[in-house]
Design a protein around this motif. Structure first.
Motif, PDB file in Angstrom:
ATOM      1  N   THR A 192      -2.827 -44.506   8.039  1.00 27.40           N
ATOM      2  CA  THR A 192      -3.426 -45.527   7.183  1.00 27.40           C
ATOM      3  C   THR A 192      -3.882 -44.936   5.857  1.00 27.40           C
ATOM      4  O   THR A 192      -3.706 -45.562   4.808  1.00 27.40           O
ATOM      5  N   ASN A 202      -2.916 -58.827  11.620  1.00 29.29           N
ATOM      6  CA  ASN A 202      -1.480 -58.949  11.336  1.00 29.29           C
ATOM      7  C   ASN A 202      -0.710 -58.622  12.606  1.00 29.29           C
ATOM      8  O   ASN A 202      -0.148 -57.537  12.766  1.00 29.29           O
ATOM      9  N   THR A 229       3.225 -57.564   5.103  1.00 32.83           N
ATOM     10  CA  THR A 229       3.716 -57.866   6.447  1.00 32.83           C
ATOM     11  C   THR A 229       4.425 -59.213   6.377  1.00 32.83           C
ATOM     12  O   THR A 229       4.387 -59.885   5.342  1.00 32.83           O
ATOM     13  N   VAL A 288      -3.528 -55.845   1.499  1.00 36.44           N
ATOM     14  CA  VAL A 288      -2.580 -56.352   2.493  1.00 36.44           C
ATOM     15  C   VAL A 288      -2.230 -57.791   2.138  1.00 36.44           C
ATOM     16  O   VAL A 288      -3.108 -58.651   2.070  1.00 36.44           O
ATOM     17  N   LEU A 293      -3.317 -52.461  10.779  1.00 31.79           N
ATOM     18  CA  LEU A 293      -2.837 -53.804  10.441  1.00 31.79           C
ATOM     19  C   LEU A 293      -3.097 -54.785  11.577  1.00 31.79           C
ATOM     20  O   LEU A 293      -3.490 -55.932  11.346  1.00 31.79           O
ATOM     21  N   SER A 341       5.433 -48.511  10.173  1.00 32.60           N
ATOM     22  CA  SER A 341       3.978 -48.324  10.146  1.00 32.60           C
ATOM     23  C   SER A 341       3.459 -47.483  11.305  1.00 32.60           C
ATOM     24  O   SER A 341       2.335 -46.991  11.247  1.00 32.60           O
TER      25      SER A 341
END
Length: 149
Positions: free
Chosen positions: A62, A31, A72, A7, A26, A57
């Protein structure tokens, strides 16, 4: 299950459920720009990039993001700030709730389309909803950012 995700250029280990959506993972990783909105893939609040392509998303498990590069808005601060300044200068900023997903989509568009028409811009943004604007200021800002007349 414990998984490793990449990420914003960093490898992160996180415990997930096998049916967990990426938006939740996330957010669990901090995030918080990635927001849960409609849960149907229609509003764009949860927009991120997978391997530099825009993805919703809330519609992706995932486990499907394993071995992929996830980005992101926290991972593209410089580009996001540049476009955000243009949004403000065009009077297109509003409450900001939809901004991260919208900005992610616009920056992806800049990478993907060369000199897009107004219709191509509108088509690319289909699914990014904003309840505060009439979209005209945003369209002006996008054209300025892309260098399109």
């Amino acid at each position: 299950m414990l998984v490793e995700l990449k990420v914003n250029g960093k490898k992160r280990k996180v415990e997930i459920d096998c049916e967990e959506y990426l938006v939740d993972t996330l957010r669990k990783l901090g995030n918080l720009s990635v927001k849960r909105g409609c849960d149907t893939g229609c509003c764009g609040l949860c927009s991120i990039w997978i391997d530099k392509k825009p993805v919703l998303s809330c519609a992706m498990l995932t486990v499907r993001a394993l071995n992929k590069e996830i980005t992101t808005i926290e991972g593209i601060e410089k580009e996001a700030s540049e476009f955000a300044r243009i949004l403000v200068s065009e009077g297109a900023e509003q409450c900001g709730f939809c901004s991260p997903g919208f900005i992610m989509t616009v920056i992806a568009m800049k990478e993907e389309l060369e000199n897009p028409t107004e219709e191509e811009i509108k088509h690319y943004l289909t699914g990014n909803l904003c309840r505060c604007t009439g979209y005209m200021g945003q369209l002006r800002a996008i054209k300025t950012y892309l260098g399109v007349k």
